[in-house]
Write a protein that holds these residues in place. Structure first.
Motif, PDB file in Angstrom:
ATOM      1  N   SER A  93      24.068   0.724  35.646  1.00 46.16           N
ATOM      2  CA  SER A  93      23.098   0.330  36.664  1.00 46.16           C
ATOM      3  C   SER A  93      22.968   1.438  37.697  1.00 46.16           C
ATOM      4  O   SER A  93      23.863   2.276  37.835  1.00 46.16           O
ATOM      5  CB  SER A  93      23.516  -0.974  37.347  1.00 46.16           C
ATOM      6  N   SER A  94      21.859   1.449  38.393  1.00 43.07           N
ATOM      7  CA  SER A  94      21.658   2.413  39.475  1.00 43.07           C
ATOM      8  C   SER A  94      20.709   1.811  40.499  1.00 43.07           C
ATOM      9  O   SER A  94      19.915   0.921  40.190  1.00 43.07           O
ATOM     10  CB  SER A  94      21.097   3.731  38.945  1.00 43.07           C
ATOM     11  N   PRO A  95      20.785   2.317  41.733  1.00 44.52           N
ATOM     12  CA  PRO A  95      19.834   1.857  42.734  1.00 44.52           C
ATOM     13  C   PRO A  95      18.428   2.316  42.363  1.00 44.52           C
ATOM     14  O   PRO A  95      18.260   3.319  41.675  1.00 44.52           O
ATOM     15  CB  PRO A  95      20.292   2.560  44.020  1.00 44.52           C
ATOM     16  N   VAL A  96      17.447   1.613  42.799  1.00 38.88           N
ATOM     17  CA  VAL A  96      16.077   2.040  42.495  1.00 38.88           C
ATOM     18  C   VAL A  96      15.741   3.238  43.355  1.00 38.88           C
ATOM     19  O   VAL A  96      16.375   3.501  44.375  1.00 38.88           O
ATOM     20  CB  VAL A  96      15.089   0.896  42.787  1.00 38.88           C
ATOM     21  N   GLY A  97      14.790   3.999  42.932  1.00 35.19           N
ATOM     22  CA  GLY A  97      14.324   5.090  43.772  1.00 35.19           C
ATOM     23  C   GLY A  97      14.443   6.434  43.113  1.00 35.19           C
ATOM     24  O   GLY A  97      14.328   6.554  41.909  1.00 35.19           O
ATOM     25  N   ALA A  98      14.716   7.436  43.902  1.00 35.13           N
ATOM     26  CA  ALA A  98      14.704   8.814  43.419  1.00 35.13           C
ATOM     27  C   ALA A  98      15.725   9.046  42.323  1.00 35.13           C
ATOM     28  O   ALA A  98      16.741   8.374  42.258  1.00 35.13           O
ATOM     29  CB  ALA A  98      14.977   9.764  44.583  1.00 35.13           C
ATOM     30  N   GLY A  99      15.429  10.035  41.511  1.00 38.35           N
ATOM     31  CA  GLY A  99      16.260  10.256  40.343  1.00 38.35           C
ATOM     32  C   GLY A  99      17.621  10.834  40.617  1.00 38.35           C
ATOM     33  O   GLY A  99      18.408  11.015  39.698  1.00 38.35           O
ATOM     34  N   SER A 100      17.920  11.080  41.895  1.00 41.69           N
ATOM     35  CA  SER A 100      19.240  11.611  42.182  1.00 41.69           C
ATOM     36  C   SER A 100      20.310  10.534  42.135  1.00 41.69           C
ATOM     37  O   SER A 100      21.491  10.808  42.296  1.00 41.69           O
ATOM     38  CB  SER A 100      19.240  12.253  43.572  1.00 41.69           C
TER      39      SER A 100
ATOM     40  N   PRO B  31      16.104  20.063  38.446  1.00 42.05           N
ATOM     41  CA  PRO B  31      16.640  18.826  37.869  1.00 42.05           C
ATOM     42  C   PRO B  31      17.678  18.177  38.783  1.00 42.05           C
ATOM     43  O   PRO B  31      18.182  18.794  39.707  1.00 42.05           O
ATOM     44  CB  PRO B  31      17.312  19.327  36.601  1.00 42.05           C
ATOM     45  N   TYR B  32      17.969  16.945  38.475  1.00 44.95           N
ATOM     46  CA  TYR B  32      19.151  16.313  39.026  1.00 44.95           C
ATOM     47  C   TYR B  32      20.242  16.488  37.982  1.00 44.95           C
ATOM     48  O   TYR B  32      20.044  16.160  36.808  1.00 44.95           O
ATOM     49  CB  TYR B  32      18.888  14.838  39.282  1.00 44.95           C
ATOM     50  N   LEU B  33      21.386  16.992  38.366  1.00 46.82           N
ATOM     51  CA  LEU B  33      22.453  17.333  37.419  1.00 46.82           C
ATOM     52  C   LEU B  33      23.724  16.575  37.749  1.00 46.82           C
ATOM     53  O   LEU B  33      24.066  16.406  38.923  1.00 46.82           O
ATOM     54  CB  LEU B  33      22.718  18.845  37.463  1.00 46.82           C
ATOM     55  N   PHE B  34      24.396  16.148  36.716  1.00 48.22           N
ATOM     56  CA  PHE B  34      25.569  15.297  36.881  1.00 48.22           C
ATOM     57  C   PHE B  34      26.653  15.739  35.898  1.00 48.22           C
ATOM     58  O   PHE B  34      26.368  16.213  34.792  1.00 48.22           O
ATOM     59  CB  PHE B  34      25.231  13.826  36.566  1.00 48.22           C
ATOM     60  N   TRP B  35      27.895  15.518  36.282  1.00 45.05           N
ATOM     61  CA  TRP B  35      29.023  15.597  35.379  1.00 45.05           C
ATOM     62  C   TRP B  35      29.763  14.261  35.429  1.00 45.05           C
ATOM     63  O   TRP B  35      30.102  13.761  36.505  1.00 45.05           O
ATOM     64  CB  TRP B  35      30.003  16.712  35.765  1.00 45.05           C
ATOM     65  N   TYR B  36      29.990  13.713  34.227  1.00 43.59           N
ATOM     66  CA  TYR B  36      30.749  12.482  34.079  1.00 43.59           C
ATOM     67  C   TYR B  36      31.994  12.761  33.240  1.00 43.59           C
ATOM     68  O   TYR B  36      31.991  13.638  32.374  1.00 43.59           O
ATOM     69  CB  TYR B  36      29.921  11.415  33.365  1.00 43.59           C
ATOM     70  N   VAL B  37      33.019  11.929  33.453  1.00 49.15           N
ATOM     71  CA  VAL B  37      34.222  12.009  32.638  1.00 49.15           C
ATOM     72  C   VAL B  37      34.453  10.654  31.976  1.00 49.15           C
ATOM     73  O   VAL B  37      34.215   9.600  32.584  1.00 49.15           O
ATOM     74  CB  VAL B  37      35.462  12.431  33.478  1.00 49.15           C
ATOM     75  N   GLN B  38      34.854  10.702  30.721  1.00 48.14           N
ATOM     76  CA  GLN B  38      35.163   9.477  29.976  1.00 48.14           C
ATOM     77  C   GLN B  38      36.582   9.581  29.436  1.00 48.14           C
ATOM     78  O   GLN B  38      36.846  10.383  28.535  1.00 48.14           O
ATOM     79  CB  GLN B  38      34.172   9.271  28.829  1.00 48.14           C
ATOM     80  N   SER B  39      37.477   8.779  29.992  1.00 47.69           N
ATOM     81  CA  SER B  39      38.843   8.715  29.466  1.00 47.69           C
ATOM     82  C   SER B  39      38.843   7.825  28.231  1.00 47.69           C
ATOM     83  O   SER B  39      37.950   6.990  28.074  1.00 47.69           O
ATOM     84  CB  SER B  39      39.789   8.169  30.534  1.00 47.69           C
ATOM     85  N   PRO B  40      39.830   8.002  27.359  1.00 52.58           N
ATOM     86  CA  PRO B  40      39.838   7.230  26.104  1.00 52.58           C
ATOM     87  C   PRO B  40      39.712   5.731  26.339  1.00 52.58           C
ATOM     88  O   PRO B  40      40.434   5.150  27.149  1.00 52.58           O
ATOM     89  CB  PRO B  40      41.208   7.586  25.505  1.00 52.58           C
ATOM     90  N   GLY B  41      38.773   5.123  25.649  1.00 51.99           N
ATOM     91  CA  GLY B  41      38.585   3.681  25.745  1.00 51.99           C
ATOM     92  C   GLY B  41      37.955   3.203  27.035  1.00 51.99           C
ATOM     93  O   GLY B  41      37.907   1.996  27.291  1.00 51.99           O
ATOM     94  N   GLN B  42      37.466   4.135  27.831  1.00 56.10           N
ATOM     95  CA  GLN B  42      36.905   3.765  29.136  1.00 56.10           C
ATOM     96  C   GLN B  42      35.409   4.072  29.201  1.00 56.10           C
ATOM     97  O   GLN B  42      34.854   4.759  28.341  1.00 56.10           O
ATOM     98  CB  GLN B  42      37.609   4.546  30.257  1.00 56.10           C
ATOM     99  N   GLY B  43      34.797   3.587  30.270  1.00 57.85           N
ATOM    100  CA  GLY B  43      33.415   3.945  30.545  1.00 57.85           C
ATOM    101  C   GLY B  43      33.336   5.304  31.202  1.00 57.85           C
ATOM    102  O   GLY B  43      34.331   6.013  31.329  1.00 57.85           O
ATOM    103  N   LEU B  44      32.157   5.668  31.637  1.00 59.72           N
ATOM    104  CA  LEU B  44      31.953   6.971  32.261  1.00 59.72           C
ATOM    105  C   LEU B  44      32.082   6.873  33.771  1.00 59.72           C
ATOM    106  O   LEU B  44      31.593   5.933  34.388  1.00 59.72           O
ATOM    107  CB  LEU B  44      30.556   7.509  31.922  1.00 59.72           C
ATOM    108  N   GLN B  45      32.723   7.886  34.335  1.00 55.70           N
ATOM    109  CA  GLN B  45      32.901   7.950  35.781  1.00 55.70           C
ATOM    110  C   GLN B  45      32.268   9.233  36.294  1.00 55.70           C
ATOM    111  O   GLN B  45      32.488  10.308  35.726  1.00 55.70           O
ATOM    112  CB  GLN B  45      34.391   7.926  36.133  1.00 55.70           C
ATOM    113  N   LEU B  46      31.508   9.125  37.373  1.00 54.27           N
ATOM    114  CA  LEU B  46      30.858  10.300  37.934  1.00 54.27           C
ATOM    115  C   LEU B  46      31.877  11.204  38.607  1.00 54.27           C
ATOM    116  O   LEU B  46      32.668  10.760  39.438  1.00 54.27           O
ATOM    117  CB  LEU B  46      29.808   9.883  38.948  1.00 54.27           C
ATOM    118  N   PHE B  74      25.015  24.643  34.842  1.00 49.99           N
ATOM    119  CA  PHE B  74      25.710  23.782  35.809  1.00 49.99           C
ATOM    120  C   PHE B  74      27.124  23.604  35.269  1.00 49.99           C
ATOM    121  O   PHE B  74      27.503  22.566  34.759  1.00 49.99           O
ATOM    122  CB  PHE B  74      24.977  22.448  35.950  1.00 49.99           C
ATOM    123  N   ASN B  75      27.919  24.658  35.378  1.00 57.03           N
ATOM    124  CA  ASN B  75      29.263  24.651  34.790  1.00 57.03           C
ATOM    125  C   ASN B  75      30.266  23.957  35.690  1.00 57.03           C
ATOM    126  O   ASN B  75      30.244  24.089  36.916  1.00 57.03           O
ATOM    127  CB  ASN B  75      29.713  26.082  34.518  1.00 57.03           C
TER     128      ASN B  75
END
Lengths: 114, 115
Positions: A93-100, B31-46, B74-75
């Motif tokens: 889930s995410s808040p609505v709005g900008a893509g950030s 762009p909007y850029l993100f890095w997530y981590v996924q530990s074994p058996g878990q969901g993704l965390q920003l 975006f290393n």
């Protein structure tokens, strides 16, 4: 105090069956998603709902039907399950709005089709 | 259309060593850029995100990432890796495609940490 929860965590079923996965978020977010993560860990978006309205529907077989009874819930129903549906399904889930905006992920549901 | 490439499928480092995970993206605008981590058996965390401002972004767990527009990269970096950092790491780009905002994830990099 779980932010995004999914049930069940594990689901093992036979080919041809119909099953549902439930997702709930208590973050007050307007947008919810379903992702499929295959055996190679590749994550692909399936659906996105904004305030109960479908806004993204990737090329997913119509055996998959999302249902959003309210903006806190987005369930995934799968008809006539096939072997290739075996994967981990993540709700987010995410808040609505900008893509950030960050997406918050549930713990995943591992579906195994025998 | 946007896309993300993580060239390294697996990386192994010794505990205490430095780490850099590569991410290259393709997108027509900033762009909007993100890095997530996924530990074994878990969901993704920003871990961290970038969308404007300072190109060096600090995240949780001692991670940082640098946005380089000229290299479309975006290393992710960490100066000293801990055994608990062993996990799958995903780079993602957020942007508008055909009028709809969506995330595209890279294929992930699996980090193994040697004691």
């Amino acid at each position: 105090d779980t932010a995004v929860s999914q049930t069940p965590k594990y689901l093992v079923t036979q080919m041809g069956n119909d099953k549902s996965i439930k997702c709930e978020q208590n973050l007050g977010h307007d947008t919810m998603y379903w992702y499929k993560q295959d055996s190679k860990k590749f994550l692909k978006i399936m659906f996105s709902y904004n305030n109960k309205e479908l806004i993204i529907n990737e090329t997913v077989p119509n055996r998959f039907s999302p249902k959003s009874p309210d903006k806190a819930h987005l369930n995934l129903h799968i008809n006539s399950l096939e072997l290739g549906d075996s994967a981990v399904y993540f709700c987010a889930s995410s808040p609505v709005g900008a893509g950030s905006n960050e997406q918050f992920f549930g713990p995943g549901t591992r579906l195994t089709v025998l | 259309a946007q896309s993300v490439t993580q060239p390294d499928i697996h990386i192994t480092v010794s505990e205490g060593a430095s780490l850099e995970l590569r991410c290259n993206y393709s997108y027509g605008a900033t762009p909007y850029l993100f890095w997530y981590v996924q530990s074994p058996g878990q969901g993704l965390q920003l871990l961290l995100k970038y969308f404007s401002g300072d190109t060096l972004v600090q995240g949780i767990k001692g991670f940082e990432a640098e946005f380089k527009r000229s290299q479309s990269s975006f290393n992710l970096r960490k100066p000293s890796v801990h055994w608990s950092d062993a996990a799958e790491y995903f780079c993602a780009v957020g942007g508008h495609t055909s009028g709809t905002y969506k995330y595209i994830f890279g294929t992930g990099t699996r980090l193994k940490v040697l004691a």
